[in-house]
Design a protein around this motif. Structure first.
Motif, PDB file in Angstrom:
ATOM      1  N   ARG A 258       7.970   7.794  -6.282  1.00  0.00           N
ATOM      2  CA  ARG A 258       9.015   6.850  -6.715  1.00  0.00           C
ATOM      3  C   ARG A 258      10.383   7.550  -6.768  1.00  0.00           C
ATOM      4  O   ARG A 258      11.401   6.990  -6.361  1.00  0.00           O
ATOM      5  N   LEU A 259      10.388   8.780  -7.244  1.00  0.00           N
ATOM      6  CA  LEU A 259      11.649   9.499  -7.416  1.00  0.00           C
ATOM      7  C   LEU A 259      12.171  10.137  -6.129  1.00  0.00           C
ATOM      8  O   LEU A 259      13.375  10.263  -5.941  1.00  0.00           O
ATOM      9  N   THR A 260      11.258  10.564  -5.259  1.00  0.00           N
ATOM     10  CA  THR A 260      11.689  11.300  -4.068  1.00  0.00           C
ATOM     11  C   THR A 260      11.688  10.441  -2.801  1.00  0.00           C
ATOM     12  O   THR A 260      12.395  10.773  -1.843  1.00  0.00           O
ATOM     13  N   GLY A 261      10.855   9.412  -2.765  1.00  0.00           N
ATOM     14  CA  GLY A 261      10.753   8.569  -1.578  1.00  0.00           C
ATOM     15  C   GLY A 261      10.032   9.229  -0.414  1.00  0.00           C
ATOM     16  O   GLY A 261       9.923   8.655   0.669  1.00  0.00           O
ATOM     17  N   THR A 262       9.520  10.427  -0.630  1.00  0.00           N
ATOM     18  CA  THR A 262       9.002  11.240   0.473  1.00  0.00           C
ATOM     19  C   THR A 262       7.554  11.690   0.266  1.00  0.00           C
ATOM     20  O   THR A 262       7.021  12.433   1.065  1.00  0.00           O
ATOM     21  N   ALA A 263       6.913  11.230  -0.797  1.00  0.00           N
ATOM     22  CA  ALA A 263       5.576  11.743  -1.108  1.00  0.00           C
ATOM     23  C   ALA A 263       4.537  10.616  -1.179  1.00  0.00           C
ATOM     24  O   ALA A 263       3.913  10.396  -2.213  1.00  0.00           O
ATOM     25  N   PRO A 264       4.320   9.923  -0.054  1.00  0.00           N
ATOM     26  CA  PRO A 264       3.455   8.736  -0.089  1.00  0.00           C
ATOM     27  C   PRO A 264       1.956   9.031   0.002  1.00  0.00           C
ATOM     28  O   PRO A 264       1.159   8.101  -0.095  1.00  0.00           O
ATOM     29  N   ALA A 265       1.577  10.285   0.191  1.00  0.00           N
ATOM     30  CA  ALA A 265       0.148  10.587   0.346  1.00  0.00           C
ATOM     31  C   ALA A 265      -0.289  11.623  -0.687  1.00  0.00           C
ATOM     32  O   ALA A 265       0.509  12.461  -1.116  1.00  0.00           O
ATOM     33  N   VAL A 266      -1.556  11.552  -1.075  1.00  0.00           N
ATOM     34  CA  VAL A 266      -2.097  12.496  -2.062  1.00  0.00           C
ATOM     35  C   VAL A 266      -3.360  13.141  -1.506  1.00  0.00           C
ATOM     36  O   VAL A 266      -4.323  12.450  -1.133  1.00  0.00           O
ATOM     37  N   ALA A 267      -3.343  14.456  -1.431  1.00  0.00           N
ATOM     38  CA  ALA A 267      -4.529  15.195  -1.000  1.00  0.00           C
ATOM     39  C   ALA A 267      -5.506  15.286  -2.168  1.00  0.00           C
ATOM     40  O   ALA A 267      -5.090  15.511  -3.307  1.00  0.00           O
ATOM     41  N   LEU A 268      -6.785  15.102  -1.879  1.00  0.00           N
ATOM     42  CA  LEU A 268      -7.793  15.138  -2.944  1.00  0.00           C
ATOM     43  C   LEU A 268      -8.746  16.314  -2.730  1.00  0.00           C
ATOM     44  O   LEU A 268      -8.911  16.805  -1.616  1.00  0.00           O
ATOM     45  N   HIS A 269      -9.373  16.739  -3.807  1.00  0.00           N
ATOM     46  CA  HIS A 269     -10.278  17.895  -3.807  1.00  0.00           C
ATOM     47  C   HIS A 269     -11.617  17.420  -4.367  1.00  0.00           C
ATOM     48  O   HIS A 269     -11.655  16.846  -5.456  1.00  0.00           O
ATOM     49  N   PHE A 270     -12.715  17.683  -3.628  1.00  0.00           N
ATOM     50  CA  PHE A 270     -14.024  17.213  -4.105  1.00  0.00           C
ATOM     51  C   PHE A 270     -14.961  18.379  -4.338  1.00  0.00           C
ATOM     52  O   PHE A 270     -15.009  19.271  -3.494  1.00  0.00           O
ATOM     53  N   PRO A 271     -15.702  18.392  -5.441  1.00  0.00           N
ATOM     54  CA  PRO A 271     -15.940  17.287  -6.374  1.00  0.00           C
ATOM     55  C   PRO A 271     -14.928  17.121  -7.513  1.00  0.00           C
ATOM     56  O   PRO A 271     -15.155  16.254  -8.360  1.00  0.00           O
ATOM     57  N   TRP A 272     -13.837  17.850  -7.567  1.00  0.00           N
ATOM     58  CA  TRP A 272     -12.903  17.668  -8.694  1.00  0.00           C
ATOM     59  C   TRP A 272     -12.477  16.194  -8.838  1.00  0.00           C
ATOM     60  O   TRP A 272     -12.291  15.709  -9.955  1.00  0.00           O
ATOM     61  N   ASP A 273     -12.277  15.528  -7.706  1.00  0.00           N
ATOM     62  CA  ASP A 273     -11.779  14.147  -7.745  1.00  0.00           C
ATOM     63  C   ASP A 273     -12.886  13.118  -7.519  1.00  0.00           C
ATOM     64  O   ASP A 273     -12.604  11.960  -7.179  1.00  0.00           O
ATOM     65  N   ALA A 274     -14.137  13.545  -7.698  1.00  0.00           N
ATOM     66  CA  ALA A 274     -15.258  12.631  -7.435  1.00  0.00           C
ATOM     67  C   ALA A 274     -15.260  11.451  -8.409  1.00  0.00           C
ATOM     68  O   ALA A 274     -14.993  11.615  -9.600  1.00  0.00           O
ATOM     69  N   VAL A 275     -15.533  10.269  -7.882  1.00  0.00           N
ATOM     70  CA  VAL A 275     -15.689   9.057  -8.706  1.00  0.00           C
ATOM     71  C   VAL A 275     -16.872   8.270  -8.150  1.00  0.00           C
ATOM     72  O   VAL A 275     -17.281   8.469  -7.009  1.00  0.00           O
ATOM     73  N   ASP A 276     -17.409   7.379  -8.976  1.00  0.00           N
ATOM     74  CA  ASP A 276     -18.520   6.546  -8.498  1.00  0.00           C
ATOM     75  C   ASP A 276     -18.037   5.522  -7.486  1.00  0.00           C
ATOM     76  O   ASP A 276     -18.726   5.207  -6.530  1.00  0.00           O
ATOM     77  N   ASP A 277     -16.834   5.008  -7.737  1.00  0.00           N
ATOM     78  CA  ASP A 277     -16.359   3.896  -6.927  1.00  0.00           C
ATOM     79  C   ASP A 277     -15.146   4.324  -6.087  1.00  0.00           C
ATOM     80  O   ASP A 277     -14.003   4.264  -6.542  1.00  0.00           O
ATOM     81  N   LEU A 278     -15.428   4.738  -4.867  1.00  0.00           N
ATOM     82  CA  LEU A 278     -14.339   5.220  -4.013  1.00  0.00           C
ATOM     83  C   LEU A 278     -13.383   4.093  -3.615  1.00  0.00           C
ATOM     84  O   LEU A 278     -12.182   4.314  -3.453  1.00  0.00           O
ATOM     85  N   ALA A 279     -13.918   2.886  -3.496  1.00  0.00           N
ATOM     86  CA  ALA A 279     -13.052   1.749  -3.143  1.00  0.00           C
ATOM     87  C   ALA A 279     -12.031   1.510  -4.255  1.00  0.00           C
ATOM     88  O   ALA A 279     -10.864   1.193  -3.995  1.00  0.00           O
ATOM     89  N   ALA A 280     -12.473   1.691  -5.502  1.00  0.00           N
ATOM     90  CA  ALA A 280     -11.544   1.504  -6.629  1.00  0.00           C
ATOM     91  C   ALA A 280     -10.451   2.569  -6.590  1.00  0.00           C
ATOM     92  O   ALA A 280      -9.279   2.299  -6.878  1.00  0.00           O
ATOM     93  N   LEU A 281     -10.836   3.781  -6.210  1.00  0.00           N
ATOM     94  CA  LEU A 281      -9.851   4.875  -6.114  1.00  0.00           C
ATOM     95  C   LEU A 281      -8.833   4.580  -5.008  1.00  0.00           C
ATOM     96  O   LEU A 281      -7.620   4.728  -5.208  1.00  0.00           O
TER      97      LEU A 281
END
Ligand code: RM4
Ligand code: MN
Ligand code: MN
Length: 400
Positions: free
Chosen positions: A68-91
């Motif tokens: 929102r502040l920079t306008g240049t960071a539209p993607a987020v890299a994820l790390h697994f299993p640190w970012d593991a969730v049951d519902d990937l569609a919800a993520l």
């Protein structure tokens, strides 16, 4: 006359196409890392900060604030299993509701006790199988999240001469990655990261860009090398590595950060902004599209979201300066062997105060003219501290 008008007039007088520079800058996209928003530490202690995100959903919220502040960071890299969730569609839905998409998926093969002697290079076939299965699982995760890259870093290596067979480890590594590459969905690419040392202190299995490039060449054209700025010996000419990999069409992307001594993971551009500029000069001077540009940092004592916002701003400024290199003057100086005129063409761009230009481009993206000031004025840090609460300190490593 505003600072911007002044700068734009001067650049136009110097023959620059200011509109083209602004368009290129507006198109810049940086991936921020989910793990850069959570608590991290040295091996001595992890200082938990108020407002630390409690899960990947909150890490995405912080990433959305950066964007929102920079306008240049539209993607987020994820790390697994640190970012593991049951519902990937919800993520995935949580990200897109916040104007974000999922960037590279980073499998984690360095924390499970089974990986003490390595993951895909481990002497025991059972452990190699487990590690390869995690890599294969991450292909599936990426598909469900709409991600188009696997970003692979292996902590594999040995601490003592004779601990394991160097050639044997290399063969195991190639066998496992061959299996993963064969299963790689068409829209995904494989980024292979190298690192000189740490956690292994004698021989790292993928220690340098050459070892990584050879692997990529064996695997196929969707395997490319990822350059992490903190992963070289002191004094290594990183921009030359960037140039060579680009020429081979094997430059997959970056992990941006900065260091003074080893893999310090400090804010990109904080210690050596000239090196960062020179790297962007190689990228901007190439006719290939920009590779994947990701931040990989560990903010141990600094404010998390502010650190990320500042990192994106530093990248914008480095790129803006690189776009201002007078390529014709540079080429002419090089052709006539005028050493210092060539050097001067770079210095002239580097010394330009591009902040008004970056502010204008950000305003055009409906982001903040001054993102760090905007963040401070927004009260975001106090708000998340209130909502998320504080937690206790832990010893060492990642505190999530
Ligand atoms: C490593 C390397 C990897 C990152 C981990 C956390 O040094 O840079 O890219 O995922 O740290
Ligand atoms: Mn990295
Ligand atoms: Mn690293």
């Amino acid at each position: 006359m505003t600072d911007y008008d002044h700068l734009a007039a001067r650049l136009r007088d110097g023959g620059h196409d200011v509109d083209a520079v602004e368009q290129a800058l507006a198109a810049l996209e940086i991936e921020t890392p989910s793990w850069g928003y959570g608590d991290s530490g040295t091996r001595f202690a992890t200082f938990q900060q108020p407002g630390r995100p409690r899960d990947v959903f909150e890490r995405l919220d912080d990433a959305a604030e950066t964007h929102r502040l920079t306008g240049t960071a539209p993607a987020v890299a994820l790390h697994f299993p640190w970012d593991a969730v049951d519902d990937l569609a919800a993520l995935r839905g949580h990200a897109s509701e916040r104007g974000l998409r999922i960037g590279a998926v980073n499998p984690n093969l360095f924390q499970d006790p089974d990986y003490k002697l390595g993951s895909i290079t481990h002497p025991d076939a059972r452990v190699r199988r487990k590690a390869t299965d995690h890599l294969l699982e991450c292909l599936q995760i990426a598909t469900e999240l709409g991600s188009t890259a696997q970003s692979l870093w292996f902590a594999d290596g040995t601490n003592y001469p004779g601990q394991d067979d160097l050639v044997g480890r290399r063969r195991r590594l190639l066998e496992a990655l061959g299996e993963v590459y064969a299963a790689l969905p068409g829209e995904q690419e494989l980024l292979v990261e190298y690192k000189l040392f740490e956690p292994a202190f004698y021989a790292t299995d993928l220690a340098d860009w050459g070892s990584a490039l050879l692997v990529c060449q064996k695997l196929g054209e969707r395997a490319r090398v990822l350059v992490d700025l903190g992963h070289h010996a002191q004094g290594t000419n990183v921009e030359q590595i960037v140039a060579l990999l680009g020429e081979e069409d094997r430059l997959g992307g970056f992990h941006f950060n900065n260091r003074k001594y080893a893999d310090d993971d400090l804010i990109v551009g904080s210690v050596n902004p000239f090196e960062l500029f020179l790297i962007f000069c190689e990228l901007a001077g190439s006719d290939r599209p920009l590779p994947r540009l990701t931040i990989d940092q560990a903010h141990n004592v600094e404010a998390k979201v502010e650190a990320m916002v500042l990192s994106v701003v530093n990248l914008q400024e480095a790129y803006a300066k690189a776009l201002l290199v007078d390529r014709e003057a540079l080429a002419a100086a090089q052709a006539r062997g005028d050493v210092l005129a060539g050097h001067g063409a770079l210095l002239d761009a580097y010394r330009t105060d591009v902040r008004p230009l970056c502010a204008k481009v950000r305003a055009g993206l409906r982001a903040a003219e001054d993102p760090v000031a905007g963040l401070r004025a927004s009260g975001y840090a106090a708000r998340i501290a209130e909502e998320r609460g504080a937690t206790a300190a832990v010893a060492g490593g990642w505190g999530r």
